[in-house]
Design a protein around this motif. Structure first.
Motif, PDB file in Angstrom:
ATOM      1  N   VAL A 110       6.197  12.522  -1.695  1.00 23.44           N
ATOM      2  CA  VAL A 110       7.275  11.527  -1.630  1.00 23.44           C
ATOM      3  C   VAL A 110       7.205  10.749  -0.320  1.00 23.44           C
ATOM      4  O   VAL A 110       7.365   9.520  -0.298  1.00 23.44           O
ATOM      5  CB  VAL A 110       8.645  12.217  -1.784  1.00 23.44           C
ATOM      6  N   ILE A 111       6.931  11.432   0.772  1.00 17.03           N
ATOM      7  CA  ILE A 111       6.816  10.764   2.073  1.00 17.03           C
ATOM      8  C   ILE A 111       5.634   9.796   2.074  1.00 17.03           C
ATOM      9  O   ILE A 111       5.741   8.653   2.559  1.00 17.03           O
ATOM     10  CB  ILE A 111       6.663  11.812   3.184  1.00 17.03           C
ATOM     11  N   ILE A 112       4.494  10.251   1.519  1.00 15.50           N
ATOM     12  CA  ILE A 112       3.309   9.366   1.437  1.00 15.50           C
ATOM     13  C   ILE A 112       3.642   8.094   0.671  1.00 15.50           C
ATOM     14  O   ILE A 112       3.349   6.968   1.110  1.00 15.50           O
ATOM     15  CB  ILE A 112       2.139  10.121   0.787  1.00 15.50           C
ATOM     16  N   CYS A 113       4.275   8.259  -0.480  1.00 14.33           N
ATOM     17  CA  CYS A 113       4.596   7.089  -1.310  1.00 14.33           C
ATOM     18  C   CYS A 113       5.643   6.206  -0.635  1.00 14.33           C
ATOM     19  O   CYS A 113       5.588   4.974  -0.758  1.00 14.33           O
ATOM     20  CB  CYS A 113       5.096   7.550  -2.685  1.00 14.33           C
ATOM     21  N   THR A 114       6.597   6.827   0.071  1.00 14.84           N
ATOM     22  CA  THR A 114       7.630   6.031   0.747  1.00 14.84           C
ATOM     23  C   THR A 114       7.007   5.147   1.834  1.00 14.84           C
ATOM     24  O   THR A 114       7.311   3.948   1.929  1.00 14.84           O
ATOM     25  CB  THR A 114       8.690   6.951   1.361  1.00 14.84           C
ATOM     26  N   PHE A 115       6.154   5.749   2.666  1.00 14.22           N
ATOM     27  CA  PHE A 115       5.483   4.956   3.695  1.00 14.22           C
ATOM     28  C   PHE A 115       4.626   3.856   3.076  1.00 14.22           C
ATOM     29  O   PHE A 115       4.542   2.748   3.613  1.00 14.22           O
ATOM     30  CB  PHE A 115       4.636   5.884   4.574  1.00 14.22           C
ATOM     31  N   TRP A 116       3.995   4.207   1.993  1.00 18.11           N
ATOM     32  CA  TRP A 116       3.153   3.216   1.291  1.00 18.11           C
ATOM     33  C   TRP A 116       3.996   2.032   0.838  1.00 18.11           C
ATOM     34  O   TRP A 116       3.645   0.870   1.050  1.00 18.11           O
ATOM     35  CB  TRP A 116       2.463   3.916   0.112  1.00 18.11           C
ATOM     36  N   LEU A 117       5.132   2.329   0.201  1.00 21.11           N
ATOM     37  CA  LEU A 117       5.970   1.256  -0.336  1.00 21.11           C
ATOM     38  C   LEU A 117       6.626   0.438   0.764  1.00 21.11           C
ATOM     39  O   LEU A 117       6.951  -0.729   0.571  1.00 21.11           O
ATOM     40  CB  LEU A 117       7.050   1.853  -1.255  1.00 21.11           C
ATOM     41  N   ILE A 118       6.844   1.047   1.927  1.00 14.22           N
ATOM     42  CA  ILE A 118       7.512   0.318   3.012  1.00 14.22           C
ATOM     43  C   ILE A 118       6.526  -0.574   3.772  1.00 14.22           C
ATOM     44  O   ILE A 118       6.798  -1.765   4.015  1.00 14.22           O
ATOM     45  CB  ILE A 118       8.195   1.315   3.978  1.00 14.22           C
ATOM     46  N   PHE A 119       5.381  -0.028   4.133  1.00 15.95           N
ATOM     47  CA  PHE A 119       4.487  -0.748   5.046  1.00 15.95           C
ATOM     48  C   PHE A 119       3.395  -1.545   4.334  1.00 15.95           C
ATOM     49  O   PHE A 119       3.009  -2.604   4.811  1.00 15.95           O
ATOM     50  CB  PHE A 119       3.861   0.247   6.032  1.00 15.95           C
ATOM     51  N   ARG A 120       2.880  -1.054   3.271  1.00 13.38           N
ATOM     52  CA  ARG A 120       1.829  -1.789   2.536  1.00 13.38           C
ATOM     53  C   ARG A 120       2.123  -1.720   1.054  1.00 13.38           C
ATOM     54  O   ARG A 120       1.366  -1.166   0.270  1.00 13.38           O
ATOM     55  CB  ARG A 120       0.453  -1.196   2.841  1.00 13.38           C
ATOM     56  N   THR A 121       3.248  -2.289   0.689  1.00 13.80           N
ATOM     57  CA  THR A 121       3.725  -2.147  -0.681  1.00 13.80           C
ATOM     58  C   THR A 121       2.824  -2.870  -1.680  1.00 13.80           C
ATOM     59  O   THR A 121       2.284  -3.947  -1.379  1.00 13.80           O
ATOM     60  CB  THR A 121       5.163  -2.683  -0.799  1.00 13.80           C
ATOM     61  N   CYS A 160      -1.797  -5.846 -10.486  1.00 13.16           N
ATOM     62  CA  CYS A 160      -1.105  -5.278  -9.338  1.00 13.16           C
ATOM     63  C   CYS A 160      -2.120  -4.979  -8.244  1.00 13.16           C
ATOM     64  O   CYS A 160      -3.088  -4.243  -8.476  1.00 13.16           O
ATOM     65  CB  CYS A 160      -0.367  -4.003  -9.728  1.00 13.16           C
ATOM     66  N   ASN A 161      -1.894  -5.546  -7.100  1.00 10.36           N
ATOM     67  CA  ASN A 161      -2.692  -5.188  -5.936  1.00 10.36           C
ATOM     68  C   ASN A 161      -2.031  -3.987  -5.276  1.00 10.36           C
ATOM     69  O   ASN A 161      -0.845  -4.016  -4.974  1.00 10.36           O
ATOM     70  CB  ASN A 161      -2.764  -6.367  -4.968  1.00 10.36           C
ATOM     71  N   GLU A 162      -2.794  -2.944  -5.059  1.00 10.87           N
ATOM     72  CA  GLU A 162      -2.205  -1.700  -4.570  1.00 10.87           C
ATOM     73  C   GLU A 162      -1.674  -1.820  -3.145  1.00 10.87           C
ATOM     74  O   GLU A 162      -1.023  -0.911  -2.645  1.00 10.87           O
ATOM     75  CB  GLU A 162      -3.225  -0.562  -4.646  1.00 10.87           C
ATOM     76  N   GLY A 163      -1.926  -2.921  -2.504  1.00  6.99           N
ATOM     77  CA  GLY A 163      -1.411  -3.117  -1.156  1.00  6.99           C
ATOM     78  C   GLY A 163      -2.280  -2.472  -0.107  1.00  6.99           C
ATOM     79  O   GLY A 163      -2.683  -3.098   0.861  1.00  6.99           O
ATOM     80  N   SER A 164      -2.579  -1.201  -0.305  1.00  2.00           N
ATOM     81  CA  SER A 164      -3.429  -0.476   0.640  1.00  2.00           C
ATOM     82  C   SER A 164      -4.275   0.514  -0.150  1.00  2.00           C
ATOM     83  O   SER A 164      -3.743   1.451  -0.763  1.00  2.00           O
ATOM     84  CB  SER A 164      -2.576   0.246   1.690  1.00  2.00           C
TER      85      SER A 164
END
Length: 925
Positions: free
Chosen positions: A711-722, A739-743
């Motif tokens: 959950v933490i990994i996905c949260t950081f992902w969605l916040i910084f490189r969504t 959809c571009n995965e962002g990171s």
């Protein structure tokens, strides 16, 4: 001051046309309070003696020009009309008109007659540093007929700032008020004429033309102005031919032949622009008729309305003549003046007297020959026949040769001067010739407004009167060539106004003639310049992909304005790119959705089966209903996440699908990890391993921690490189919405974390793979993890090399394979036992199977330590049973030994004891 006497050169013959004194030099005159001078090329050339040396003698002239003679009559008529009106309130206008013979030298001699001081006893020009108070013989001048002459005369008249108003000189350079401060004209400059010509050429679709001009100031300036306009409008001049300005030039006929040869040679040039005087055009056309030249001729204002040219025999063979003439007005009063001309005295009008003599000499000829005869007679010829022929008059001849544009502009010039005089005479007695000076009249002339056909016209800051042009078309009507008005060209707005629909059809007929160096490039093509120096000579090439042209003869292709449009090769427009995505209606999407739906149904079915068989050993051995529900719920969410991979990508879908899949799969693997750990713990007899497993075995904290990290990994992902919606333009004619995965790094960390948990789970499960078959969950967990690893190992290169709308389907397939693999390996064997082997799903059968499994194990087992975890839900044992026979067990010969530990001497576990231990382990499950 210094006095310069005007020279008077005498011709030896003492007759009417000789110059014995200054007054003999005047062509027509009349006294008045204010005298206006006139300069007109009544003759087309001045005779030059053949003997050497050439003496400074003013020679007689030849080539009587009917059209210019009519302009002198228009000036006389305008002056007489003004004198008979109340315009000047009793002030009369006089005139002195001179013949320039189209020669600058003769014109300069004539202009000198205007400069002497009024009422001077001698015709002398005073040299002064300041002419502000100087009163010359004339106050203003009308003329001259040609620009080259006007340039020379204007410089001379500018010495005293005597206003000069020309009705015919159109050279653009004369608009320069620094060089020609006292010059005005009642016609537009050649700038407007050449612009009108190029406008006509462009409207007709021509861009490959020839130009013929006279080699004088007027011709050169007109050619220069036309060249600039042509270049601006992408019109190319294939050739330029310059003819001598004077017919007396010995090379004239040779250069005419050369020009005709050039026209014949350039077969692609079907339009010729001609800037020449009428007598030059007459010679050129006669030669062209002999060579059967058939072109479109664009006439300048000098000859566009020349009747003497339009009546040349076989003129129709030349092709079509279209030209620009000065705008005409109402000249009905002048035509009435001409009808009564024969009643006028000729004493003070040598031009009229010469014309009457010409009529007598040529009276026996037909119309055109009669006209040619008049033009070819020299003053010397008339001197020989003076008085030998009876007087003859033709009422129709002059009216037939009227060029309305020149007549109108001449009358307008006189009226402009008259209005300026009127402004000067408001508070002065203009009957006194010294009432005002020429430079004062010049200032008033700049402000003059004349009413012409109900419209106000005035001079602009350049001294030009911006009247419009008549577009003239020479058209054969009833076997005769008529000069008709096809349209009007507005010099200010730069457009054509057609007289009627019939004339518009005549204009459209001109477009049928092709005069281009290259074929027109169609829409979808573009011009490619060849090695030719002319931009009009080119090749037509197709517009490349993603470029288009929508007009004919475009210099470059337009690029489709953004990435959402495309165009094929040779396109005339851009097309919107097709937007692709994995739609609900796509057959492959439907297939994947059916698989996901089937997976959901399978999860629900398993849930129902386990609920109904809650108290059976198989369900209990699976960890209990709570753990099963959590695992089944995570499988449900994984199947549900595939829905977010289908249809139009949105920001919500892009963010949800990976996070939902990652967290759900982590929850599933975490629960299975706990199950594997429990099985290993239940059957481990190694004290060290037991202690380690007891420390590790914390079901709820372990599941929460493992899932929380994801959950933490996905949260950081969605916040910084969504993740975000991306338009993929890699396919030329399509846009892939994805959809571009962002990171990629964050995406890799998420998958890598799941893989790490799966690998730990695989290790634990692999150690418990030898439990009883019907209840050996570890073996199937191991197989499920293998399916997961294989699916995702294959996914990585496939995902990296796949593009297009089916890219999301690749991930859906991998998700379904791994989800189905774990679901089926975890629950289907148990469902099979519950449904089809109910006899084995009892407590007694379960105990018997475990006992049989234990009793068949090879080796001697001595138990040094028995570890039982009452909280375990799976069975894992490392028991070595050395009982050889049933009797050995009964006799107490069964020994249990922990591997790696010495046999405890004297410690013999009888059969009953062994059964008791197994029963305890089973009961703990």
């Amino acid at each position: 001051f210094v006095i310069f006497l005007i020279p008077c050169f005498v011709i030896s013959t003492d007759i009417a046309f000789s110059c014995q004194n200054a007054d003999d030099f005047v062509g027509a005159s009349s006294p008045g309070d204010v005298v206006i001078g006139g300069l007109f090329a009544v003759h087309s050339e001045m005779l030059h003696p053949e003997e050497e040396p050439i003496k400074p003698v003013i020679q007689n002239c030849a080539g009587f020009e009917i059209q210019v003679f009519l302009q002198t009559l228009a000036m006389i008529h305008a002056i007489e009309t003004i004198n008979n009106s109340s315009l000047l309130s009793g002030v009369t206008l006089g005139y002195e008109i001179y013949d320039t013979c189209a020669e600058v030298t003769k014109a300069m001699a004539s202009a000198l007659r205007f400069l002497p001081k009024f009422n001077s006893s001698e015709d002398a020009v005073e040299f002064k540093c300041n002419y502000s108070d100087y009163i010359p013989r004339v106050k203003a001048v009308t003329g001259a007929s040609y620009s080259e002459v006007s340039m020379a005369v204007s410089r001379l008249l500018a010495l005293q700032l005597i206003p000069q108003v020309s009705p015919a000189s159109s050279a653009e350079i004369l608009s320069d008020k620094i060089r020609f401060p006292s010059f005005f004209r009642t016609i537009p400059s050649d700038f407007h004429q050449t612009r009108a010509m190029t406008h006509l050429i462009c409207e007709s679709g021509w861009n490959w033309i020839g130009v013929i001009a006279t080699d004088d100031d007027n011709g050169r300036f007109a050619l220069e102005s036309f060249g600039v306009q042509a270049m601006v409008n992408n019109v190319c001049i294939a050739f330029k031919e310059m003819l001598p300005a004077y017919l007396s030039d010995s090379t004239f006929h040779t250069k005419v032949d050369h020009a005709i040869e050039k026209i014949v040679k350039e077969t692609g040039v079907n339009v010729i622009v001609v800037f020449m005087r009428q007598f030059h055009v007459l010679k050129l056309f006669k030669k062209a008729i002999e060579r059967n030249v058939n072109k479109i001729w664009i006439a300048s204002d000098n000859w566009s309305a020349a009747v003497k040219i339009s009546t040349i025999p076989n003129i129709r063979q030349l092709g079509t003549v279209v030209g620009f003439g000065f705008k005409s007005g109402d000249i009905s009063s002048f035509q009435a003046f001409l009808r009564n001309l024969h009643e006028r005295p000729t004493e003070n009008n040598k031009f009229l007297r010469e014309y009457i003599m010409l009529l007598s000499v040529c009276a026996h000829l037909e119309y055109h020959d009669f006209q040619t005869c008049i033009a070819n007679q020299s003053q010397d010829d008339l001197l020989e026949n003076d008085g030998s022929k009876p007087q003859f008059w033709r009422d129709d001849f002059l009216n037939a040769n009227v060029e309305p544009g020149f007549i109108h502009s001449t009358i307008l010039a006189v009226y402009a001067i008259a209005h300026a005089i009127k402004r000067q005479c408001k508070d002065r007695d203009c009957k006194d010739p010294s009432a005002f000076t020429p430079w004062e009249l010049l200032e008033e002339l700049k402000k003059v407004i004349v009413i012409d056909d109900g419209k106000e016209v005035k001079f602009d800051s350049n001294g030009d009167m911006s009247t419009s042009y008549d577009v003239l078309l020479w058209k054969e009507i009833d076997g005769h060539m008529e000069i008709t008005t096809m349209a009007e060209y507005d010099a200010e707005k730069g457009g054509f106004i057609f007289v009627d629909e019939e004339k518009k059809k005549d204009f459209l007929a001109l477009k049928k003639v092709q005069s281009t160096c290259s074929q027109h490039c169609r829409p979808g093509q573009v011009k490619k310049v060849t090695e030719s120096p002319h931009t009009c000579c080119y090749e037509c090439v197709y517009c490349p992909e993603n470029h288009y042209s929508n007009q004919t003869d475009m210099d470059y292709c337009y690029r489709c304005n953004n990435k959402t449009y495309w165009a094929p090769i040779n396109s005339t427009t851009c097309y919107r790119k097709t937007i692709y995505f994995l739609a609900w209606t796509d057959w492959f999407a439907i297939f994947l959705l059916l698989l996901s739906t089937f997976g959901v149904v399978l999860v629900l079915s398993i849930c129902v089966i386990f609920t109904k068989n809650l108290d059976t050993p198989v369900v209990k051995a699976s960890g209990g209903l709570t753990v099963c529900y959590i695992i089944l719920f995570s499988h449900f969410l994984i199947f549900l996440s595939t829905v977010f991979f289908i249809d139009v990508p949105t920001e919500f879908k892009c963010k949800t699908r990976q996070a939902l899949f990652g967290i759900s799969f982590t929850l599933c693997i975490s629960c299975i990890l706990i199950k594997s750990l429990k099985i290993l713990l239940a059957f481990s007899f190694d004290p060290k391993l037991q202690n380690f497993l007891k420390c590790m075995y914390k079901p709820i904290p372990t599941v929460v921690t493992c899932t929380g990290i994801q959950v933490i990994i996905c949260t950081f992902w969605l916040i910084f490189r969504t993740p975000f919606v991306n338009q993929n333009f890699s396919i030329p004619r399509a846009i892939i919405l994805e959809c571009n995965e962002g990171s990629i790094v964050a995406f890799g960390i998420m998958l890598g974390y799941i893989a790490a948990l799966a690998f730990i789970c695989f290790i634990f499960a692999f150690k418990g793979r030898k439990l009883p078959e019907n209840y050996n969950e570890a073996k199937f967990i191991t197989f499920g993890m293998l399916i997961y690893f294989i699916a995702w190992i294959v996914f990585i290169p496939v995902y990296a090399t796949t593009f297009g709308k089916y890219l999301p389907a690749v991930e859906i397939i991998v998700v379904l394979i791994s989800n189905y693999g774990i679901l089926c390996c975890t629950f289907l064997p148990k469902c099979y036992i519950i449904i089809y082997k109910q006899e084995t799903n009892t407590k007694s059968a379960f105990l018997k199977m475990v006992y049989t499994y234990s009793s068949k194990s090879a080796g001697s087992v001595a138990v040094s330590q028995v570890s039982l975890d009452s909280k375990s839900s799976s069975l894992q044992a490392t028991i070595t049973d050395s009982c050889k026979t049933e009797n050995d067990s009964v006799n107490g010969n069964c020994h249990f030994q922990v591997p790696g530990q010495p046999l405890i001497e004297g410690k013999v576990l009888p059969k009953i004891a062994a059964r008791t231990m197994v029963r305890k382990r089973v009961s703990s499950i």
